[in-house]
Design a protein around this motif. Structure first.
Motif, mmCIF file in Angstrom:
data_model
loop_
_atom_site.group_PDB
_atom_site.id
_atom_site.type_symbol
_atom_site.label_atom_id
_atom_site.label_comp_id
_atom_site.label_asym_id
_atom_site.label_seq_id
_atom_site.Cartn_x
_atom_site.Cartn_y
_atom_site.Cartn_z
ATOM 1 N N ALA A 172 -3.508 2.225 -5.339
ATOM 2 C CA ALA A 172 -2.678 0.989 -5.202
ATOM 3 C C ALA A 172 -1.773 0.709 -6.642
ATOM 4 O O ALA A 172 -0.571 0.248 -6.520
ATOM 5 N N SER A 175 0.684 3.056 -7.732
ATOM 6 C CA SER A 175 2.148 2.934 -6.960
ATOM 7 C C SER A 175 2.825 1.775 -7.239
ATOM 8 O O SER A 175 4.278 1.782 -7.355
ATOM 9 N N THR A 176 1.796 0.523 -7.567
ATOM 10 C CA THR A 176 2.917 -0.662 -8.236
ATOM 11 C C THR A 176 3.435 -0.433 -9.420
ATOM 12 O O THR A 176 4.502 -0.828 -9.632
ATOM 13 N N LEU A 179 6.691 1.880 -8.186
ATOM 14 C CA LEU A 179 7.794 1.028 -7.386
ATOM 15 C C LEU A 179 8.304 0.117 -8.238
ATOM 16 O O LEU A 179 7.812 -0.771 -9.288
ATOM 17 N N ALA A 184 7.724 -4.105 -1.972
ATOM 18 C CA ALA A 184 6.759 -2.799 -1.812
ATOM 19 C C ALA A 184 5.577 -2.645 -2.377
ATOM 20 O O ALA A 184 4.522 -2.168 -2.085
ATOM 21 N N LYS A 185 5.483 -3.258 -3.661
ATOM 22 C CA LYS A 185 4.264 -3.237 -4.458
ATOM 23 C C LYS A 185 3.099 -3.918 -3.673
ATOM 24 O O LYS A 185 2.059 -3.490 -3.391
ATOM 25 N N THR A 188 2.108 -1.880 -0.513
ATOM 26 C CA THR A 188 1.016 -1.007 -0.855
ATOM 27 C C THR A 188 -0.185 -1.545 -1.181
ATOM 28 O O THR A 188 -1.432 -0.812 -0.809
ATOM 29 N N TRP A 191 -2.215 -1.954 2.038
ATOM 30 C CA TRP A 191 -2.503 -1.188 2.950
ATOM 31 C C TRP A 191 -3.572 -0.273 2.152
ATOM 32 O O TRP A 191 -4.593 0.054 2.845
ATOM 33 N N CYS A 192 -3.585 -0.065 0.915
ATOM 34 C CA CYS A 192 -4.909 0.555 0.166
ATOM 35 C C CYS A 192 -6.113 -0.284 0.336
ATOM 36 O O CYS A 192 -7.120 0.537 0.383
#
Length: 272
Positions: A172, A175-176, A179, A184-185, A188, A191-192
């Motif tokens: 997570a 990904s942040t 991104l 979007a951050k 994500t 979801w994680c």
């Protein structure tokens, strides 16, 4: 979206910043304590939201827990805080890139771990005095059941659940960094965390609040020995999941091409 090489460079620089921040120990401790309490907010929310479902024997209880727990990392990310589990990845990557030493990475992780625990225990004490998670209430009964289950889980079970948990937490955060869209951050992160909570994985900082409330409340389902066992086993699992499975995996793959080399290659390749 940033490339993996660009993300690794940013992560290494962030690691150096975190180590430098520890030279202001009070400021670092406060931010780490805040992070511990933010994770605690999600623990209490999870018990309060999913407790009634669990009391009715609903199979939706794990999903409800996962749906609400995202507030934990969302607060750490947006408000700011030093969370040891995500730092396990970041500091490892900084050490791999040699912007910090391995010793500095280890000391910073240890500092964050105990400061997270202090914040979690302060928050747990405040929750205890509210009476919201007392036995006899759905939230309190859920907490008691969760603590009893943690006490009966074997060492290998706790360890591997810790590994898988921090894979998702660190993915997570990784990904942040990659991104560029704030939406979007946050998506994500949601979801994680949904994945790790609904799956039943183990997060050492979340457990600090769970055990803290149980210990302050005198719940017979747990003890200081259970707490120490959980912190050690889950903490090591989180370390492997964050530092090795995610942190070193991306560090090794990105190390094949440094940002300088990547820029040179980009200049020599004609535009399509």
């Amino acid at each position: 979206m940033l490339s993996i090489d660009e993300t690794m460079t940013r992560q290494a620089e962030t690691a150096a910043t975190k180590v430098a921040f520890t030279r202001r120990p009070l400021a670092y401790a406060v931010q780490a304590m805040l992070a511990g309490s933010y994770i605690g907010v999600a623990v209490v929310l999870m018990m309060s939201a999913a407790g009634p479902f669990r009391a009715e024997g609903s199979p939706a209880a794990p999903l409800v827990s996962g749906l609400v727990f995202g507030v934990a990392l969302t607060l750490v990310f947006t408000a700011g805080g030093e969370l040891v589990t995500s730092n396990m990845m970041t500091l490892t990557q900084g050490a791999f890139r040699r912007l910090i030493t391995w010793g500095a990475a280890g000391r910073t992780m240890a500092f964050g771990f105990f400061a997270n625990m202090a914040g979690a225990f302060v928050f747990a004490a405040m929750v205890h005095f509210t009476g919201l998670l007392e036995r006899g209430k759905p939230a309190g009964d859920m907490l008691a059941g969760v603590l009893a289950a943690k006490g009966h889980e074997s060492i290998p079970e706790l360890f591997w659940r810790g590994v898988l948990c921090n894979m998702l937490v660190c993915l997570a955060i990784w990904s942040t960094v990659r991104l560029t869209s704030e939406g979007a951050k946050l998506f994500t992160i949601f979801w994680c965390l949904l994945a790790f909570i609904t799956s039943g994985f183990e997060h050492v900082v979340a457990n600090m609040t769970s055990f803290g409330i149980g210990l302050f409340s005198g719940m017979p389902e747990t003890s200081w020995a259970d707490f120490a066992r959980n912190m050690t086993t889950v903490g090591l699992g989180n370390l492997v999941g964050g530092a090795v499975v995610v942190g070193l995996a991306y560090a090794v793959s990105a190390s094949r091409m440094s940002p300088v080399v990547a820029a040179a290659v980009k200049e020599t390749v004609p535009a399509a």
